[in-house]
Motif scaffolding. Structure first.
Motif, PDB file in Angstrom:
ATOM      1  N   ALA A  96       0.818  -1.214   0.000  1.00 21.39           N
ATOM      2  CA  ALA A  96       0.000   0.000   0.000  1.00 21.39           C
ATOM      3  C   ALA A  96       0.848   1.259   0.000  1.00 21.39           C
ATOM      4  N   ASP A  97       2.024   1.210   0.652  1.00 21.15           N
ATOM      5  CA  ASP A  97       2.874   2.395   0.773  1.00 21.15           C
ATOM      6  C   ASP A  97       4.057   2.381  -0.191  1.00 21.15           C
ATOM      7  N   SER A  98       4.053   1.460  -1.166  1.00 19.46           N
ATOM      8  CA  SER A  98       5.099   1.405  -2.205  1.00 19.46           C
ATOM      9  C   SER A  98       6.487   1.239  -1.591  1.00 19.46           C
ATOM     10  N   VAL A  99       6.631   0.213  -0.763  1.00 22.58           N
ATOM     11  CA  VAL A  99       7.896  -0.080  -0.082  1.00 22.58           C
ATOM     12  C   VAL A  99       8.447  -1.406  -0.607  1.00 22.58           C
ATOM     13  N   PRO A 100       9.727  -1.446  -1.007  1.00 22.67           N
ATOM     14  CA  PRO A 100      10.282  -2.692  -1.533  1.00 22.67           C
ATOM     15  C   PRO A 100      10.706  -3.650  -0.427  1.00 22.67           C
ATOM     16  N   MET A 101      10.480  -4.924  -0.626  1.00 19.76           N
ATOM     17  CA  MET A 101      11.070  -5.974   0.211  1.00 19.76           C
ATOM     18  C   MET A 101      11.041  -7.268  -0.587  1.00 19.76           C
ATOM     19  N   LEU A 102      12.013  -8.114  -0.327  1.00 23.52           N
ATOM     20  CA  LEU A 102      12.079  -9.418  -0.976  1.00 23.52           C
ATOM     21  C   LEU A 102      11.731 -10.480   0.050  1.00 23.52           C
ATOM     22  N   VAL A 103      10.643 -11.189  -0.178  1.00 24.77           N
ATOM     23  CA  VAL A 103      10.197 -12.253   0.727  1.00 24.77           C
ATOM     24  C   VAL A 103      10.480 -13.586   0.059  1.00 24.77           C
ATOM     25  N   VAL A 104      11.292 -14.410   0.728  1.00 28.69           N
ATOM     26  CA  VAL A 104      11.618 -15.744   0.224  1.00 28.69           C
ATOM     27  C   VAL A 104      11.012 -16.756   1.176  1.00 28.69           C
ATOM     28  N   SER A 105      10.147 -17.609   0.667  1.00 29.10           N
ATOM     29  CA  SER A 105       9.533 -18.625   1.513  1.00 29.10           C
ATOM     30  C   SER A 105       9.741 -19.996   0.910  1.00 29.10           C
ATOM     31  N   ALA A 106       9.759 -20.982   1.784  1.00 28.52           N
ATOM     32  CA  ALA A 106       9.739 -22.368   1.338  1.00 28.52           C
ATOM     33  C   ALA A 106       8.295 -22.776   1.077  1.00 28.52           C
ATOM     34  N   VAL A 107       8.132 -23.856   0.334  1.00 28.61           N
ATOM     35  CA  VAL A 107       6.826 -24.480   0.146  1.00 28.61           C
ATOM     36  C   VAL A 107       7.070 -25.983   0.104  1.00 28.61           C
ATOM     37  N   ASN A 108       6.035 -26.761   0.295  1.00 28.82           N
ATOM     38  CA  ASN A 108       6.209 -28.215   0.342  1.00 28.82           C
ATOM     39  C   ASN A 108       6.845 -28.741  -0.944  1.00 28.82           C
ATOM     40  N   ALA A 109       7.418 -29.913  -0.860  1.00 29.77           N
ATOM     41  CA  ALA A 109       8.122 -30.511  -1.993  1.00 29.77           C
ATOM     42  C   ALA A 109       7.183 -30.695  -3.182  1.00 29.77           C
ATOM     43  N   ARG A 110       7.746 -30.627  -4.363  1.00 26.22           N
ATOM     44  CA  ARG A 110       6.943 -30.648  -5.583  1.00 26.22           C
ATOM     45  C   ARG A 110       6.031 -31.869  -5.722  1.00 26.22           C
ATOM     46  N   PRO A 111       6.476 -33.075  -5.340  1.00 22.22           N
ATOM     47  CA  PRO A 111       5.590 -34.237  -5.518  1.00 22.22           C
ATOM     48  C   PRO A 111       4.290 -34.174  -4.717  1.00 22.22           C
ATOM     49  N   VAL A 112       4.255 -33.388  -3.617  1.00 22.47           N
ATOM     50  CA  VAL A 112       3.038 -33.358  -2.790  1.00 22.47           C
ATOM     51  C   VAL A 112       2.248 -32.063  -2.960  1.00 22.47           C
ATOM     52  N   LEU A 113       2.763 -31.126  -3.730  1.00 22.13           N
ATOM     53  CA  LEU A 113       2.057 -29.856  -3.895  1.00 22.13           C
ATOM     54  C   LEU A 113       0.678 -30.083  -4.524  1.00 22.13           C
ATOM     55  N   GLY A 114      -0.326 -29.506  -3.886  1.00 16.09           N
ATOM     56  CA  GLY A 114      -1.675 -29.583  -4.413  1.00 16.09           C
ATOM     57  C   GLY A 114      -2.368 -30.913  -4.234  1.00 16.09           C
ATOM     58  N   MET A 115      -1.749 -31.841  -3.507  1.00 13.35           N
ATOM     59  CA  MET A 115      -2.333 -33.176  -3.352  1.00 13.35           C
ATOM     60  C   MET A 115      -3.354 -33.244  -2.217  1.00 13.35           C
ATOM     61  N   GLY A 116      -3.305 -32.283  -1.266  1.00 17.35           N
ATOM     62  CA  GLY A 116      -4.254 -32.315  -0.160  1.00 17.35           C
ATOM     63  C   GLY A 116      -4.101 -33.524   0.727  1.00 17.35           C
ATOM     64  N   ALA A 117      -2.885 -34.011   0.886  1.00 20.25           N
ATOM     65  CA  ALA A 117      -2.635 -35.248   1.636  1.00 20.25           C
ATOM     66  C   ALA A 117      -2.320 -34.990   3.110  1.00 20.25           C
ATOM     67  N   GLY A 118      -2.482 -33.750   3.569  1.00 20.36           N
ATOM     68  CA  GLY A 118      -2.255 -33.469   4.980  1.00 20.36           C
ATOM     69  C   GLY A 118      -0.810 -33.259   5.346  1.00 20.36           C
ATOM     70  N   ASP A 119       0.011 -32.838   4.402  1.00 19.08           N
ATOM     71  CA  ASP A 119       1.415 -32.554   4.722  1.00 19.08           C
ATOM     72  C   ASP A 119       1.517 -31.347   5.653  1.00 19.08           C
ATOM     73  N   LEU A 120       2.549 -31.340   6.473  1.00 24.86           N
ATOM     74  CA  LEU A 120       2.767 -30.233   7.400  1.00 24.86           C
ATOM     75  C   LEU A 120       2.851 -28.909   6.643  1.00 24.86           C
ATOM     76  N   HIS A 121       2.156 -27.890   7.145  1.00 23.00           N
ATOM     77  CA  HIS A 121       2.164 -26.532   6.597  1.00 23.00           C
ATOM     78  C   HIS A 121       1.500 -26.432   5.226  1.00 23.00           C
ATOM     79  N   GLU A 122       0.742 -27.428   4.861  1.00 23.44           N
ATOM     80  CA  GLU A 122       0.104 -27.409   3.549  1.00 23.44           C
ATOM     81  C   GLU A 122      -0.997 -26.344   3.506  1.00 23.44           C
ATOM     82  N   ILE A 123      -1.039 -25.588   2.430  1.00 20.53           N
ATOM     83  CA  ILE A 123      -2.104 -24.605   2.201  1.00 20.53           C
ATOM     84  C   ILE A 123      -2.334 -24.511   0.700  1.00 20.53           C
ATOM     85  N   HIS A 124      -3.557 -24.252   0.340  1.00 17.34           N
ATOM     86  CA  HIS A 124      -3.904 -24.192  -1.082  1.00 17.34           C
ATOM     87  C   HIS A 124      -3.298 -22.962  -1.736  1.00 17.34           C
TER      88      HIS A 124
END
Length: 541
Positions: A96-124
């Protein structure tokens, strides 16, 4: 800052850190997790400094404060799932205030992405979620994409309207080994230059104006010198929004460091025959916080912004120029006839300021005097605010000796809890004392970040403005005839809490003692908490 590096065979996590170093990032705010350990592998051998906040929201606000105080970019490292969702509020404030920042996050491993199998930290669709608070969000699917994605991010930071960028990396990619290679920093991006024919017309209109005016927003900060020089050439008052304060230094006779939401400043705008709006979105929290209807510009309105789309939001321009505000100011000044007689706008500026001071009323005038005491005691210190009474007063009327010395979350997205972690980021960026002004309610959102200030021995001076709850909301309820619910809080002993964290602490017993407490705190290695009762600051106690 090196332009290129030879890198040995290494993991993607190590190469990521090397790229950040090459791109000029010297600070990362983050909380390590099992899912991001490989992202941290290269940090121990890097000159990049890692600071550990107590909550991911603190990491984001600290990165925001770092950028606002310095004009440079910091990074935030967060884990999958809740780490990223905790970052969304700071990202939205920065967006909203036009401020730069670089956010780097991990996400679950590619084989389980989008599978809805209850992996830790899973979110759509975490990347899609972050994209709503970022200039863009990119999920890395191949390590070879990293240089191009970072080049895109810095093109946003350096050459466009700066906003957060989110980079998401699947867990299984961090440990992938990359071959030895030379990595080369891309050429820095430059914001666009305004159209020459448009500058010709702007210069003609402004040169013929009897009552010219400049509106300077946060986008004008980088070109503050050029804006001040143009104002002097035109004899034009300069109205500075909250994020544009300091574009003209305190005491400049053409300066109007007062909110265009005030009737006095609106009257100045409406009486001007040509208005040049530089790097300001002409948005609600700056121009219409009292819901009086959008600001009126009866005269010709020239708008300059690096964001072409923003030029056509809000007040409709007579002339729209896409480009850097400083370059536009220089271009107009170069086209003005030398030696032409110009009106003297200092009387108009002074009249607007006098009317604005009268309009804000006695309580806000007392708050403004409190802020002036801080500014006199520590003229070069950034004053970082949360949403609280004195900060609202400063957003309405407060002068600065230079830009980047006043910012807060009472504009744009309006997030509580911003002040303390943002002040920590500012202190990391500048190395000097930083004053944070936060209410007793809002400061409790992110109070544990005081531990980071102690840990890093940062000279943060936290002033807790205490009215025993959410005072502004309580007064609003009273005025609306609503029974007070949820606003009168039990508040802790902030001084005992500060000492428990290892910070110095003092209670302000009289306004005459404020300057001395500030001077003492500024000379201390580490943070200081000063508690002030709102009634005392307003002259009622």
């Amino acid at each position: 800052m090196p332009e290129r590096m030879m890198r040995p065979e290494e993991t993607l996590g190590e190469r990521l850190v090397a790229w950040l170093e090459l791109m000029g990032i010297d600070t990362v705010f983050g909380i390590p997790g099992v899912h991001t350990v490989e992202m941290y592998r290269g940090l121990g051998q890097s000159p990049i400094r890692h600071l550990t906040p107590r909550h991911e929201q603190g990491a984001g606000f600290a990165a925001d404060g770092y950028a606002r105080a310095s004009g440079r970019v910091a990074a935030a490292f967060v884990i999958t799932g809740p780490g990223l969702t905790n970052m969304l509020t700071p990202m939205a404030q920065a967006y909203a205030d036009s401020v730069p920042m670089l956010v780097v996050s991990a996400v679950n491993a590619r084989p389980v992405l989008g599978m809805g199998a209850g992996d830790l930290h899973e979110i759509h669709d975490s990347s899609g979620m972050a994209a709503h608070a970022a200039a863009f969000s990119h999920r890395l699917s191949d390590p070879a994409q990293l240089p191009g994605v970072l080049a895109r991010a810095f093109a946003v930071f350096e050459g466009a309207r700066p906003r957060p960028v989110h980079l998401e990396i699947p867990r299984d990619l961090f440990a992938v080994r990359l071959p030895a290679a030379e990595i080369v920093r891309p050429r820095p991006a430059a914001p666009p230059s305004p159209d020459g024919a448009g500058l010709d017309l702007a210069a003609r209109w402004l040169g013929e104006a009897a009552r010219p005016l400049i509106l300077a927003g946060g986008g004008a900060v980088r070109g503050a010198g050029a804006v001040a020089a143009l104002a002097l050439r035109l004899g034009a008052p300069v109205v500075m929004t909250t994020n544009g304060r300091g574009v003209l230094a305190a005491g400049d006779p053409l300066g109007v460091p007062a909110s265009p939401s005030l009737r006095a400043v609106r009257a100045l705008i409406e009486a001007s025959d040509v208005v040049l709006a530089l790097g300001t979105e002409i948005g609600h929290t700056d121009y219409d916080m009292y819901d009086r209807g959008g600001v009126r510009v009866p005269g010709r309105l020239i708008r300059v912004d690096v964001d072409a789309e923003q030029l056509h939001r809000g007040a409709a321009p007579s002339l729209a120029l896409t480009g850097d505000a400083g370059a536009a100011a220089e271009g107009v000044a170069a086209r003005l006839a030398e030696g032409a007689p110009r009106p003297d706008g200092s009387a108009r500026a002074a009249a607007a300021m006098a009317a604005a001071m009268d309009e804000i009323g006695p309580d806000y005038r007392a708050c403004a005097a409190f802020l002036d005491t801080i500014r006199t005691a520590l003229p070069a210190a950034p004053l970082v605010g949360d949403s609280t009474n004195a900060v609202y007063a400063g957003n309405l009327l407060h002068a600065l000796p230079a830009p980047r010395l006043w910012f807060n979350a009472a504009t744009g997205y309006g997030a509580l809890g911003y002040g303390l972690p943002a002040a920590i980021g500012a202190a990391r960026a500048t190395g000097g004392p930083v004053v944070c002004l936060a209410g007793d309610g809002g400061v409790q959102f992110t109070w544990p970040e005081l531990g980071l200030a102690v840990e890093e021995r940062l000279p943060v001076i936290l002033i807790v403005w205490n009215n025993r709850g959410y005072g502004e909301i309580g007064r609003y309820m009273d005025a609306a005839g609503v029974t007070r619910v949820g606003v009168d809080l039990h508040t802790p002993d902030f001084l005992d809490l500060a000492r428990a964290y290892g910070a110095a602490a003092a209670r302000l017993d009289g306004l005459a003692a404020l300057a001395g407490l500030l001077a003492e705190a500024a000379g201390r290695a580490g943070p200081t908490v000063i508690e002030v009762e709102e009634s005392l600051a307003l002259g009622r106690g």
